[in-house]
Design an enzyme around this catalytic site. Structure first.
Site, PDB file in Angstrom:
ATOM      1  N   ARG A  78       0.870  -1.176   0.000  1.00 35.95           N
ATOM      2  CA  ARG A  78       0.000   0.000   0.000  1.00 35.95           C
ATOM      3  C   ARG A  78       0.911   1.231   0.000  1.00 35.95           C
ATOM      4  NH1 ARG A  78      -5.422  -1.510   1.360  1.00 35.95           N
ATOM      5  NH2 ARG A  78      -5.515  -3.633   2.158  1.00 35.95           N
ATOM      6  N   HIS A 123       2.250   6.814  -0.883  1.00 31.12           N
ATOM      7  CA  HIS A 123       1.239   7.857  -1.053  1.00 31.12           C
ATOM      8  C   HIS A 123       1.594   9.133  -0.288  1.00 31.12           C
ATOM      9  CE1 HIS A 123      -1.578   4.147  -1.214  1.00 31.12           C
ATOM     10  NE2 HIS A 123      -1.120   4.413  -2.419  1.00 31.12           N
ATOM     11  N   LYS A 157       0.925  11.455   9.695  1.00 26.54           N
ATOM     12  CA  LYS A 157       0.379  10.123   9.976  1.00 26.54           C
ATOM     13  C   LYS A 157       1.037   9.541  11.223  1.00 26.54           C
ATOM     14  CE  LYS A 157      -0.459   9.120   5.100  1.00 26.54           C
ATOM     15  NZ  LYS A 157      -0.153   8.232   3.961  1.00 26.54           N
ATOM     16  N   TYR A 201      -4.141   3.751  11.664  1.00 28.41           N
ATOM     17  CA  TYR A 201      -3.355   4.978  11.606  1.00 28.41           C
ATOM     18  C   TYR A 201      -4.226   6.218  11.678  1.00 28.41           C
ATOM     19  CZ  TYR A 201      -4.277   4.570   6.547  1.00 28.41           C
ATOM     20  OH  TYR A 201      -4.870   4.427   5.319  1.00 28.41           O
ATOM     21  N   ASP A 211      -1.705   1.910  -7.574  1.00 25.34           N
ATOM     22  CA  ASP A 211      -0.323   1.871  -7.087  1.00 25.34           C
ATOM     23  C   ASP A 211       0.613   1.247  -8.119  1.00 25.34           C
ATOM     24  OD1 ASP A 211      -1.041   3.119  -4.765  1.00 25.34           O
ATOM     25  OD2 ASP A 211      -0.966   1.318  -3.519  1.00 25.34           O
TER      26      ASP A 211
END
Length: 185
Positions: free
Chosen positions: A60, A63, A73, A133, A170
């Site tokens: 993932r 970004h 984050k 998160y 992605d």
């Protein structure tokens, strides 16, 4: 006492809250605004997110979002383990283009603070991993960006977690050299 470990890029901070165990299990304060503020992390958190990945090797990222929706984050794992990576995309930074990786797991009970100005991503290391998160701004498709997870110019050394699985978006993320800097120091 909570431990704060600054990583190779000092703006990235590994946080390890203590666990208080007894015969019932354990208790832990996983978020303390006042203790984060003592480390210079003064963020007005906007929302909490949860990501569940069934297979190891689920990728993932990498970004980021740009202003006015840039995100700080705070990442932790409640089940399983990830290899978490942040790439400095702040033009003018002495570590521009450099990356830091950190294993975050339920077993280690650690977290990672990633401030605005970093592309962020992770790869799951075990099945059924839950990543929880906090972010400081909502998602905005008009303000999102990405960098290819396996860009040779960045040179991230990902662990071998089996076959890599990722979203179609992605899979076609641009290379770092094609990234237009949007953050600066």
């Amino acid at each position: 006492m909570i431990a704060f470990n600054r990583l190779a890029i000092p703006d990235l901070i590994e946080i390890v809250p203590p666990r208080f165990s007894d015969d019932r299990g354990f208790f832990s304060e996983v978020f303390r605004r006042d203790l984060l503020a003592c480390q210079g992390i003064e963020v007005d958190w906007f929302q909490d997110n949860l990501s569940v990945s069934a297979r190891p090797g689920t990728m993932r990222g990498l970004h980021f979002q740009v202003a006015p929706f840039a995100q700080d984050k705070l990442i932790r794992v409640s089940r399983g383990a990830i290899y978490d990576v942040a790439v400095d995309i702040r033009e003018g930074s002495p570590t521009y283009g450099a990356w830091v990786g950190c294993e975050i797991s339920a077993e280690k009970w650690n977290q990672l603070f990633v401030p605005k100005g970093f592309a962020h991503g992770f790869m799951t290391l075990v099945p059924d991993t839950e990543v929880f998160y906090k972010v400081s701004a909502p998602y905005s498709a008009a303000h999102e960006g990405a960098i290819r997870w396996d860009d040779a110019d960045v040179g991230i050394r990902w662990p071998d977690a089996g076959e890599v699985t990722m979203s179609p978006k992605d899979a076609v993320a641009p290379a770092f050299r094609d990234h237009v800097p949007t953050f600066s120091l």
